[in-house]
Scaffold this active site. Structure first.
Site, PDB file in Angstrom:
ATOM      1  CE  LYS A  11      -4.076  -2.182   2.111  1.00  0.00           C
ATOM      2  NZ  LYS A  11      -5.090  -2.115   3.205  1.00  0.00           N
ATOM      3  CE1 TYR A  51      -9.720  -3.049   0.072  1.00  0.00           C
ATOM      4  CE2 TYR A  51      -8.895  -1.000  -0.873  1.00  0.00           C
ATOM      5  CZ  TYR A  51      -8.694  -2.150  -0.120  1.00  0.00           C
ATOM      6  OH  TYR A  51      -7.454  -2.390   0.446  1.00  0.00           O
ATOM      7  CG  PHE A  59     -13.800   1.625   6.881  1.00  0.00           C
ATOM      8  CD1 PHE A  59     -13.130   1.176   5.749  1.00  0.00           C
ATOM      9  CD2 PHE A  59     -14.609   0.730   7.564  1.00  0.00           C
ATOM     10  CE1 PHE A  59     -13.250  -0.131   5.309  1.00  0.00           C
ATOM     11  CE2 PHE A  59     -14.739  -0.588   7.136  1.00  0.00           C
ATOM     12  CZ  PHE A  59     -14.055  -1.011   5.994  1.00  0.00           C
ATOM     13  CB  THR A  93      -7.491  -5.925   9.518  1.00  0.00           C
ATOM     14  OG1 THR A  93      -7.967  -7.058   8.794  1.00  0.00           O
ATOM     15  CG2 THR A  93      -7.871  -4.653   8.783  1.00  0.00           C
ATOM     16  NE  ARG A 104      -2.759  -5.828   6.615  1.00  0.00           N
ATOM     17  CZ  ARG A 104      -3.939  -6.344   6.281  1.00  0.00           C
ATOM     18  NH1 ARG A 104      -4.483  -7.312   7.002  1.00  0.00           N
ATOM     19  NH2 ARG A 104      -4.574  -5.898   5.227  1.00  0.00           N
ATOM     20  CG  ASN A 114      -3.910  -2.272   6.703  1.00  0.00           C
ATOM     21  OD1 ASN A 114      -3.736  -1.833   5.567  1.00  0.00           O
ATOM     22  ND2 ASN A 114      -4.959  -3.012   7.025  1.00  0.00           N
ATOM     23  CG  HIS A 117      -5.421  -6.087  -0.515  1.00  0.00           C
ATOM     24  ND1 HIS A 117      -6.659  -6.013   0.091  1.00  0.00           N
ATOM     25  CD2 HIS A 117      -5.531  -7.003  -1.521  1.00  0.00           C
ATOM     26  CE1 HIS A 117      -7.488  -6.843  -0.551  1.00  0.00           C
ATOM     27  NE2 HIS A 117      -6.831  -7.443  -1.529  1.00  0.00           N
ATOM     28  CD  GLU A 128      -9.144  -8.826  -3.792  1.00  0.00           C
ATOM     29  OE1 GLU A 128      -8.002  -9.216  -3.450  1.00  0.00           O
ATOM     30  OE2 GLU A 128     -10.020  -8.514  -2.956  1.00  0.00           O
TER      31      GLU A 128
HETATM   32  P1  DAT Z   1      -8.315  -6.802   5.253  1.00  0.00           P
HETATM   33  O1  DAT Z   1      -7.527  -5.773   4.470  1.00  0.00           O
HETATM   34  O2  DAT Z   1      -7.508  -7.372   6.391  1.00  0.00           O
HETATM   35  O3  DAT Z   1      -8.923  -7.868   4.365  1.00  0.00           O
HETATM   36  P2  DAT Z   1     -10.960  -5.613   5.392  1.00  0.00           P
HETATM   37  O4  DAT Z   1     -11.242  -6.302   4.104  1.00  0.00           O
HETATM   38  O5  DAT Z   1     -11.943  -5.784   6.506  1.00  0.00           O
HETATM   39  O6  DAT Z   1      -9.518  -6.023   5.958  1.00  0.00           O
HETATM   40  O7  DAT Z   1     -10.828  -4.038   5.133  1.00  0.00           O
HETATM   41  C1  DAT Z   1     -10.144  -3.559   3.984  1.00  0.00           C
HETATM   42  C2  DAT Z   1      -9.268  -2.402   4.400  1.00  0.00           C
HETATM   43  O8  DAT Z   1     -10.089  -1.323   4.839  1.00  0.00           O
HETATM   44  C3  DAT Z   1      -8.336  -2.687   5.566  1.00  0.00           C
HETATM   45  O9  DAT Z   1      -7.123  -3.273   5.141  1.00  0.00           O
HETATM   46  C4  DAT Z   1      -8.131  -1.329   6.148  1.00  0.00           C
HETATM   47  C5  DAT Z   1      -9.458  -0.633   5.919  1.00  0.00           C
HETATM   48  N1  DAT Z   1     -10.302  -0.711   7.096  1.00  0.00           N
HETATM   49  C6  DAT Z   1     -11.016  -1.789   7.532  1.00  0.00           C
HETATM   50  N2  DAT Z   1     -11.694  -1.520   8.643  1.00  0.00           N
HETATM   51  C7  DAT Z   1     -11.437  -0.223   8.931  1.00  0.00           C
HETATM   52  C8  DAT Z   1     -11.832   0.665   9.972  1.00  0.00           C
HETATM   53  N3  DAT Z   1     -12.663   0.265  10.941  1.00  0.00           N
HETATM   54  N4  DAT Z   1     -11.351   1.928   9.937  1.00  0.00           N
HETATM   55  C9  DAT Z   1     -10.524   2.354   8.956  1.00  0.00           C
HETATM   56  N5  DAT Z   1     -10.105   1.560   7.937  1.00  0.00           N
HETATM   57  C10 DAT Z   1     -10.542   0.304   7.941  1.00  0.00           C
HETATM   58 MG    MG Z   2     -10.356  -7.752   2.935  1.00  0.00          MG
END
Ligand code: DAT
Ligand code: MG
Length: 139
Positions: A11, A51, A59, A93, A104, A114, A117, A128
Site C-alpha cells: 500500500k 473495494y 470508513f 488487519t 502489518r 496497514n 492487502h 482481484e
Molecule cells: P483486510 O484488508 O484485512 O482484508 P478488510 O477487508 O476488513 O480487511 O478491510 C479492507 C481495508 O479497509 C483494511 O485493510 C483497512 C481498511 N479498514 C477496515 N476496517 C477499517 C476501519 N474500521 N477503519 C478504517 N479503515 C478500515
Molecule cells: Mg479484505
C-alpha cells in the site's frame, strides 16, 4: 493443499516509506512465487471497483483517500495455500493486533494505514487478480 493464486498490494504508506523491497524479499523468502508485479497509482474509480464490498461502509472514503495518495505495488502470488499463506505473512488487519514478525506489525501504522492487502478467499482472489492483471502479465 491446492496450488492457488492470490492478489497482494504493497500500500502507499509502505511504498512511500521505502519498505517495498523488504516486503518483496519476505514474499520470496516465504516460498510464494511472484507471477505478476507492477507499480501503479490507483484512481478513485478503480479503488471503488476493487473495494466494492466496502464502498457503503463508514470508513470507505478514508480508505480511498489513503489508497490513492501515492503509488502502490501490486502482485499476483502463487503457491500451495497461497491465499492463507499471504494473509498469515501480513498479519491481522489492525497492526496493533498483528502477531510479532508479520508485515502489518512491522510496517503498518494503524487499521487504516496497514501496509499490505491480501485476498481473503478463492473468489475474491480470482476477482482481484483479474481486476488488475491481464493474462499477458501473469508469467
Ligand atoms: P483486510 O484488508 O484485512 O482484508 P478488510 O477487508 O476488513 O480487511 O478491510 C479492507 C481495508 O479497509 C483494511 O485493510 C483497512 C481498511 N479498514 C477496515 N476496517 C477499517 C476501519 N474500521 N477503519 C478504517 N479503515 C478500515
Ligand atoms: Mg479484505
Amino acid at each position: 493443499m491446492a496450488l492457488e493464486r492470490t492478489f497482494a498490494i504493497i500500500k502507499p504508506d509502505a511504498v512511500a516509506a521505502g519498505h517495498a523491497g523488504a516486503i518483496i524479499a519476505a514474499i520470496e523468502k516465504s516460498g510464494l512465487s511472484i507471477r505478476g508485479l507492477k507499480r501503479v497509482r490507483l484512481s478513485g474509480d478503480l479503488c471503488k471497483g476493487f473495494y466494492h464490498e466496502h464502498v457503503a461502509k463508514g470508513f470507505y472514503q478514508e480508505l480511498e483517500d489513503f489508497m490513492t495518495e501515492g503509488p502502490v505495488v501490486m502482485m499476483c502470488l502463487e503457491g500451495e495455500g497461497a491465499i492463507a499463506k499471504w494473509r498469515d505473512l501480513m498479519g491481522a488487519t489492525n497492526p496493533a493486533n498483528a502477531a510479532e514478525g508479520t508485515l502489518r506489525k512491522q510496517y503498518g501504522t494503524n487499521i487504516g494505514r496497514n501496509a499490505t492487502h491480501g485476498s481473503d478467499a478463492p473468489g475474491s482472489a480470482a476477482f482481484e487478480v483479474s481486476y488488475f492483471f491481464s493474462a499477458f502479465e501473469l508469467v
